[in-house]
Design an enzyme around this catalytic site. Structure first.
Site, PDB file in Angstrom:
ATOM      1  N   TYR A 139       0.811  -1.218   0.000  1.00 31.17           N
ATOM      2  CA  TYR A 139       0.000   0.000   0.000  1.00 31.17           C
ATOM      3  C   TYR A 139       0.845   1.269   0.000  1.00 31.17           C
ATOM      4  CZ  TYR A 139      -4.547  -2.172   0.883  1.00 31.17           C
ATOM      5  OH  TYR A 139      -5.719  -2.870   0.787  1.00 31.17           O
ATOM      6  N   LYS A 189       3.618 -15.344   3.526  1.00 34.68           N
ATOM      7  CA  LYS A 189       3.938 -16.122   2.316  1.00 34.68           C
ATOM      8  C   LYS A 189       5.446 -16.348   2.324  1.00 34.68           C
ATOM      9  CE  LYS A 189       2.714 -17.989  -1.646  1.00 34.68           C
ATOM     10  NZ  LYS A 189       1.822 -19.161  -1.759  1.00 34.68           N
ATOM     11  N   ASP A 221      -2.313 -18.567   1.513  1.00 33.87           N
ATOM     12  CA  ASP A 221      -3.234 -19.334   0.655  1.00 33.87           C
ATOM     13  C   ASP A 221      -3.947 -20.407   1.485  1.00 33.87           C
ATOM     14  OD1 ASP A 221      -0.753 -20.590   0.926  1.00 33.87           O
ATOM     15  OD2 ASP A 221      -0.584 -21.192  -1.178  1.00 33.87           O
ATOM     16  N   ASP A 245      -6.368  -7.164   4.346  1.00 37.26           N
ATOM     17  CA  ASP A 245      -7.496  -6.575   3.622  1.00 37.26           C
ATOM     18  C   ASP A 245      -8.354  -7.697   3.027  1.00 37.26           C
ATOM     19  OD1 ASP A 245      -9.060  -4.565   2.278  1.00 37.26           O
ATOM     20  OD2 ASP A 245      -7.979  -5.061   0.442  1.00 37.26           O
ATOM     21  N   ASP A 249     -12.342  -9.421   4.513  1.00 40.82           N
ATOM     22  CA  ASP A 249     -13.594  -9.534   3.750  1.00 40.82           C
ATOM     23  C   ASP A 249     -14.039 -10.999   3.687  1.00 40.82           C
ATOM     24  OD1 ASP A 249     -13.490  -6.764   3.171  1.00 40.82           O
ATOM     25  OD2 ASP A 249     -14.187  -7.056   1.117  1.00 40.82           O
TER      26      ASP A 249
END
Ligand code: NAD
Ligand code: IPM
Ligand code: MN
Length: 367
Positions: A139, A189, A221, A245, A249
């Protein structure tokens, strides 16, 4: 407390109005003095001033004790270059406040567990706190932008983290775990990314200061999969900005709707409180938006900035009561012919429930 209210775009003003209504009710019950100052951010601010975060908005935020935000973003700005979009107003605000830790609780309420696309026996009882790093990673990393022959044949973003940035948010996650079920799952990751290898090392080092907390590491993942197959295995999830983020959701689906999730962005000079959802242009202006995430964000404001634990608990209890009584916005209507309510009715009902809880408390103390 001085609270700066930034309603923003789309359903932002609709849900924020209900959160403010509930805060006013709490202030009246407990004799607190909350002042509210409203300022523009996002698309409405671009329209009024040309900037998604006007200086007068930022000044008001820095001069107050807490910021309560709705949402930013509208389709009419989607074709603008990244720097001029409403979303930049929000990102600049987070950075200016120094709010590096974003707490996103995802709770499956029994009364609406059937609204989740997950089978009830999988979703029911889920109670997860996602701690999302908010000021680093892709970001904010430099260099970024378009480049190449004509200036747009290639583009780049930079994922970069310092050990300091990882450590400070990790401590927030471990401290939170101490007050919960004492488990942190750090998500990265590390099988591919150096930033994740540093993340893993740093989080493991911080964990030594918290012997009472169990730490495990999970690849992002796999986490995306475990989150919807076995959400009950999670307590605190600690992760970097973009992963957080996306996973938050996804976690919202466990609860039944994105409209249920609140958030608190802490660690900076002034706390920022906002629901996890966006401006929902597809339902804006109808009075159908789910305000529970915004109202629960107001509870987090009282808890983290106001240190008003009891008041925060009472709002959360009021949310439970209203859901238990069967009131639903359309996004959490399971078709069982409950009472489908407008955004403002839900706000009103939560205020009534907050008052009932206060009356019960008085009656109890009188005995
Ligand atoms: P969104 O979160 O606005 O909506 C996604 C879906 O969830 C939509 O179908 C919407 O109707 C539904 N939804 C969201 N909140 C709801 C609520 N409270 N009640 C009922 N239904 C709800 O995401 P999007 O559509 O991808 O993005 C729309 C705009 O919002 C974009 O401009 C995006 O950048 C912005 N956005 C802002 C924030 C923020 O301000 N914090 C967060 C996410 C997205
Ligand atoms: C969120 C939003 C924001 C983010 C956008 C609007 C900048 O999606 O708060 O989750 O990506 O952080
Ligand atoms: Mn998001």
């Amino acid at each position: 407390m001085k609270i700066t209210v930034l309603p923003g775009d789309g359903i932002g003003p609709e849900v924020t109005a209900e959160a403010v209504r509930v805060l006013r009710a709490v202030a009246a019950i407990h004799g607190h003095n909350f002042g509210f100052v409203e300022r523009p951010i996002g698309g409405v601010a671009i329209k009024q001033t040309g900037s998604p975060l006007p200086p007068l908005t930022l000044d008001a935020c820095l001069a107050g004790n807490a910021v309560l935000l709705g949402a930013v973003g509208a389709p009419e700005y989607d074709s603008l270059p990244a720097k001029l979009r409403p979303e930049v107003g929000l990102l600049s605000l987070r950075r200016a406040l120094g709010a590096f830790a974003n707490l996103r609780p995802a709770i499956s309420y029994d009364a609406i567990a059937a609204t989740s696309p997950l089978r009830s026996e999988i979703a029911m009882g889920a109670d997860i706190l996602i701690v999302r790093e908010l000021l680093g990673g892709l970001y904010f990393g430099e260099p970024r932008g378009f480049f190449g022959g004509n200036g747009d044949s290639a583009a780049r973003n930079t994922m970069s983290y310092s050990a300091m940035e990882i450590e400070r948010v990790a401590r927030i996650a471990f401290d939170a775990a101490l007050k919960r079920r004492r488990k942190v799952t750090s998500v990265d990751k590390a099988n591919v990314l150096e930033t994740s290898q540093l993340w893993r090392q740093t989080v493991s080092r911080v964990a030594r200061d918290y012997p009472e907390v169990t730490l495990d590491h999970m690849y992002v993942d796999a986490c995306a999969m475990h989150l919807i197959t076995t959400p009950l295995r999670f307590d605190v999830i600690l992760t970097e900005n973009l992963f957080g983020d996306i996973l938050s959701d996804e976690a919202a689906a466990i609860t039944g709707s994105l409209g249920m999730l609140p958030s608190a962005s802490i660690g900076g000079v002034v706390g920022l409180y906002e629901p996890v959802h966006g401006s929902a242009p597809d339902i804006a202006g109808r009075g159908d938006a789910n305000p529970f995430g915004a109202i629960a964000s107001a509870a987090m404001l009282l808890r983290y900035t106001g240190r008003l634990e009891q008041e925060a608990d009472e709002i959360e209890e009021a949310i439970r009561l209203v859901l238990k009584a069967g009131y639903r916005t359309p996004d959490i209507d399971d078709g069982a012919h409950r009472y489908v309510a407008k955004t403002s009715e839900i706000g009103q009902l939560v205020c009534e429930a907050v008052n009932e809880i206060a009356d019960m408390r008085h009656a109890y103390h009188a005995v």
